[in-house]
Write a protein that holds these residues in place. Structure first.
Motif, PDB file in Angstrom:
ATOM      1  N   THR A 211       0.813  -1.282  -0.078  1.00 56.01           N
ATOM      2  CA  THR A 211      -0.031  -0.049   0.128  1.00 56.01           C
ATOM      3  C   THR A 211       0.784   1.409  -0.059  1.00 56.01           C
ATOM      4  OG1 THR A 211      -0.050  -0.177   2.391  1.00 56.01           O
ATOM      5  CG2 THR A 211      -2.147  -1.198   1.051  1.00 56.01           C
ATOM      6  N   ASP A 212       2.195   0.878  -0.131  1.00 57.54           N
ATOM      7  CA  ASP A 212       2.979   2.394   0.028  1.00 57.54           C
ATOM      8  C   ASP A 212       2.981   3.051  -1.228  1.00 57.54           C
ATOM      9  OD1 ASP A 212       4.073   1.590   2.224  1.00 57.54           O
ATOM     10  OD2 ASP A 212       5.820   0.897   1.509  1.00 57.54           O
ATOM     11  N   ASP A 213       3.165   4.408  -1.485  1.00 53.78           N
ATOM     12  CA  ASP A 213       2.728   4.946  -2.655  1.00 53.78           C
ATOM     13  C   ASP A 213       3.452   4.623  -3.909  1.00 53.78           C
ATOM     14  OD1 ASP A 213       0.894   6.666  -1.458  1.00 53.78           O
ATOM     15  OD2 ASP A 213       2.164   8.331  -1.065  1.00 53.78           O
ATOM     16  N   LEU A 383      -4.281  -8.752 -10.642  1.00 60.10           N
ATOM     17  CA  LEU A 383      -4.103  -8.177 -11.717  1.00 60.10           C
ATOM     18  C   LEU A 383      -5.039  -8.120 -12.733  1.00 60.10           C
ATOM     19  CD1 LEU A 383      -0.105  -8.718 -12.431  1.00 60.10           C
ATOM     20  CD2 LEU A 383      -1.298  -6.407 -12.053  1.00 60.10           C
ATOM     21  N   GLN A 384      -5.813  -9.652 -12.760  1.00 57.77           N
ATOM     22  CA  GLN A 384      -6.887  -9.960 -13.777  1.00 57.77           C
ATOM     23  C   GLN A 384      -8.050  -8.954 -13.478  1.00 57.77           C
ATOM     24  OE1 GLN A 384      -7.307 -14.235 -13.033  1.00 57.77           O
ATOM     25  NE2 GLN A 384      -6.390 -14.484 -15.207  1.00 57.77           N
ATOM     26  N   GLU A 385      -8.182  -8.877 -12.075  1.00 59.94           N
ATOM     27  CA  GLU A 385      -9.194  -7.730 -11.910  1.00 59.94           C
ATOM     28  C   GLU A 385      -8.948  -6.420 -12.141  1.00 59.94           C
ATOM     29  OE1 GLU A 385     -10.152  -8.456  -7.574  1.00 59.94           O
ATOM     30  OE2 GLU A 385     -10.734 -10.397  -7.717  1.00 59.94           O
ATOM     31  N   LEU A 386      -7.977  -5.944 -12.048  1.00 60.25           N
ATOM     32  CA  LEU A 386      -7.407  -4.671 -12.318  1.00 60.25           C
ATOM     33  C   LEU A 386      -7.445  -4.558 -14.119  1.00 60.25           C
ATOM     34  CD1 LEU A 386      -5.710  -2.087 -11.683  1.00 60.25           C
ATOM     35  CD2 LEU A 386      -3.478  -2.974 -12.421  1.00 60.25           C
ATOM     36  N   LEU A 387      -6.972  -5.536 -14.890  1.00 65.51           N
ATOM     37  CA  LEU A 387      -7.271  -5.521 -16.408  1.00 65.51           C
ATOM     38  C   LEU A 387      -8.665  -5.620 -16.789  1.00 65.51           C
ATOM     39  CD1 LEU A 387      -4.251  -7.797 -17.154  1.00 65.51           C
ATOM     40  CD2 LEU A 387      -4.405  -5.351 -17.770  1.00 65.51           C
ATOM     41  N   THR A 392      -9.233  -0.835  -8.946  1.00 67.43           N
ATOM     42  CA  THR A 392      -8.467   0.426  -8.905  1.00 67.43           C
ATOM     43  C   THR A 392      -7.051  -0.126  -8.768  1.00 67.43           C
ATOM     44  OG1 THR A 392      -8.485   1.304  -6.791  1.00 67.43           O
ATOM     45  CG2 THR A 392     -10.189   1.993  -8.510  1.00 67.43           C
ATOM     46  N   PRO A 393      -6.036   0.789  -8.968  1.00 65.70           N
ATOM     47  CA  PRO A 393      -4.499   0.115  -8.635  1.00 65.70           C
ATOM     48  C   PRO A 393      -4.492   0.227  -7.119  1.00 65.70           C
ATOM     49  CG  PRO A 393      -4.326   1.696 -10.543  1.00 65.70           C
ATOM     50  CD  PRO A 393      -5.774   1.552 -10.073  1.00 65.70           C
ATOM     51  N   ARG A 394      -5.155   1.206  -6.379  1.00 61.86           N
ATOM     52  CA  ARG A 394      -5.319   1.135  -4.975  1.00 61.86           C
ATOM     53  C   ARG A 394      -5.880  -0.111  -4.237  1.00 61.86           C
ATOM     54  NH1 ARG A 394      -2.501   3.194  -0.579  1.00 61.86           N
ATOM     55  NH2 ARG A 394      -2.345   5.197  -1.903  1.00 61.86           N
ATOM     56  N   GLY A 395      -6.827  -0.390  -5.002  1.00 67.73           N
ATOM     57  CA  GLY A 395      -7.681  -1.720  -4.702  1.00 67.73           C
ATOM     58  C   GLY A 395      -6.640  -2.942  -4.861  1.00 67.73           C
ATOM     59  N   LEU A 396      -6.137  -2.898  -5.949  1.00 62.76           N
ATOM     60  CA  LEU A 396      -5.075  -3.914  -6.216  1.00 62.76           C
ATOM     61  C   LEU A 396      -3.986  -4.169  -4.918  1.00 62.76           C
ATOM     62  CD1 LEU A 396      -3.207  -6.379  -7.744  1.00 62.76           C
ATOM     63  CD2 LEU A 396      -2.362  -4.299  -8.938  1.00 62.76           C
ATOM     64  N   ALA A 397      -3.543  -2.802  -4.673  1.00 61.27           N
ATOM     65  CA  ALA A 397      -2.408  -2.737  -3.586  1.00 61.27           C
ATOM     66  C   ALA A 397      -2.945  -3.462  -2.200  1.00 61.27           C
ATOM     67  CB  ALA A 397      -2.080  -1.508  -3.416  1.00 61.27           C
ATOM     68  N   LYS A 399      -5.806  -5.327  -1.889  1.00 59.93           N
ATOM     69  CA  LYS A 399      -6.147  -6.879  -2.204  1.00 59.93           C
ATOM     70  C   LYS A 399      -4.924  -7.780  -1.510  1.00 59.93           C
ATOM     71  CE  LYS A 399      -7.548 -10.506  -5.277  1.00 59.93           C
ATOM     72  NZ  LYS A 399      -8.887 -10.898  -4.853  1.00 59.93           N
ATOM     73  N   ILE A 400      -3.888  -7.371  -2.197  1.00 60.09           N
ATOM     74  CA  ILE A 400      -2.455  -8.259  -1.989  1.00 60.09           C
ATOM     75  C   ILE A 400      -2.162  -7.937  -0.417  1.00 60.09           C
ATOM     76  CG2 ILE A 400       0.016  -8.295  -2.603  1.00 60.09           C
ATOM     77  CD1 ILE A 400      -0.697  -7.178  -5.110  1.00 60.09           C
ATOM     78  N   GLN A 401      -2.060  -6.795   0.043  1.00 55.39           N
ATOM     79  CA  GLN A 401      -1.755  -6.513   1.340  1.00 55.39           C
ATOM     80  C   GLN A 401      -2.628  -7.332   2.307  1.00 55.39           C
ATOM     81  OE1 GLN A 401       1.348  -4.640   2.147  1.00 55.39           O
ATOM     82  NE2 GLN A 401       0.872  -6.075   3.893  1.00 55.39           N
TER      83      GLN A 401
END
Length: 417
Positions: A211-213, A383-387, A392-397, A399-401
């Protein structure tokens, strides 16, 4: 080639002498399993020239699901040796089953291998379970007939994307279907180009967070390429083969991929035998490639021919093998031995891996992949959800974290959401 010719002459003479001392005894044949069809000519050459005195290698290639083949055949004590994939997660089941053991048990000299090479062959216990033999590099690969000048920064890269789009050429072709590609190739190359050594090392150690910038900004930059029409129209519909075919045909200019796609065995050269590929890092804040050990030679400690197994391992750790590997497989050997490289692609990749590779390797880090849910499935799903435009990119971060935090991984307390 002078070095290899001289080396092989000496080796052949030594092999002949050793054979005479064995009083013409029959060679021991060891069984080796691999998924690497590109190594067949190398093994044939080693056998033909008797470069391992008293030992012949029978290479069995299984290009699909070698894990299942190993599980079945290990029950009958086959094979003697096998090409193992990088990372402790892949090795652990074989260690637990007693069909993998540290090379130190056989006294194999590993002093010619650096930390980056040994990392892929190291188990969670810190022991080295095989002899690394091939380094891989992930970066942007591009068709030189389409892209003639390499961009040197992100602004130039995106201007090039825009020009290519205007010509009706897909600037960057992405395989959005295959999870292995998304988490091992696309994501790690994005990290190498768009984050930093410090951040990547921090993620592995639990002192930095997804979640870091710096990470969110990297994923946002990538997503902006899709939003601006710089990717293939529907990445989720294109698999790995479609991506490589597009670049080989020149209907797509670039892809993020591994250098294995540029070796003579690559199917891209069946599409265009005259294809020329170039390689470059994503020219972002880090501007680095992703270099790693792709495979190592592991052994079955229960083998009935352990002395022959030891000889093969010793040969894989030798300078002669490094030279042969560079010449016959046309790939980057994992050892630090100097080799006489006449292949421009191998030379360039070797230099990029040595001098400009991301220091940390999240994809192979035990701290991230030994937990459940682990880094790899979280990245591929995200990444599949992002594509697909679902997050969103923030949502991807997040999700992983969040997934890693649930597994109580090393950075859970520091990266609490």
């Amino acid at each position: 080639m002078k070095l290899i010719k001289k080396t092989l002459v000496l080796a052949t003479a030594a092999a002949t002498l050793a054979t005479s001392h064995l009083a013409f005894a029959e060679s021991t044949t060891v069984e080796m399993y691999s998924w690497r069809i590109q190594d067949e000519a190398l093994i044939d050459y080693i056998n033909e020239k008797n470069l391992i005195p008293g030992v012949q290698i029978n290479l069995n290639v299984y290009t699909e699901d070698i894990e299942s083949k190993l599980r079945i055949d290990m029950q009958t004590n086959r094979p003697d040796l096998y090409h193992a994939k990088a990372g402790s997660a892949w090795m652990q089941p074989w260690i637990d089953a007693g069909v993998a053991a540290p090379v130190s048990d056989l006294g194999i000299d590993m002093s010619a291998f650096g930390e980056a090479a040994l990392a892929g062959a190291t188990g969670s216990d810190g022991q080295v379970y095989g002899v690394p033999f091939v380094m891989q590099m992930e970066s942007i690969l591009y068709n030189k007939s389409v892209l003639t000048t390499e961009p040197t920064n992100l602004e130039e890269l995106e201007a090039t994307f825009e020009d290519l789009k205007a010509q009706g050429i897909v600037p960057l072709h992405v395989d959005g279907r295959d999870g292995w590609y998304l988490n091992q190739v696309l994501h790690e190359t994005l990290l190498a180009g768009l984050t930093s050594d410090e951040w990547a090392q921090g993620v592995v150690e639990g002192t930095a967070c997804f979640t870091d910038d710096i990470y969110v900004d990297a994923m946002a930059r990538f997503k902006s390429w899709q939003d601006k029409g710089y990717l293939n129209p529907n990445p989720m519909a294109d698999d790995y083969g479609a991506m490589r075919t597009g670049v080989a045909l020149g209907t797509s200019a670039m892809m993020i991929d591994g250098i294995w796609s540029a070796t003579p065995a690559s199917p891209m050269y069946q599409v265009d035998p005259e294809l020329q590929l170039g390689y470059m890092a994503i020219p972002g804040s880090a501007n680095k490639v992703y270099g790693f050990t792709d495979a190592h030679l592991a052994y079955n400690p229960k083998s009935d021919d352990i002395e022959a197994v030891e000889k093969v391992l010793e040969f894989y750790a030798s300078p002669m093998f490094a030279q042969l590997f560079a010449d016959l497989v046309e790939a980057v050997p994992a050892s630090n031995y100097p080799v006489d490289v006449n292949n421009e692609r191998v030379q360039m990749a070797s230099e990029m891996i040595a001098n400009n590779s991301l220091v940390a390797q999240p994809f192979f880090a035990d701290s991230l992949i030994s937990v459940d849910p682990g880094y790899r499935p979280l990245v591929s799903e995200g990444l599949q959800e992002l594509l697909a435009g679902k997050i969103t990119p923030r949502g991807l971060a997040e999700k992983i974290q969040s997934g890693l935090n649930q597994s109580d991984y090393i950075g859970a307390a520091n990266c609490a959401l």
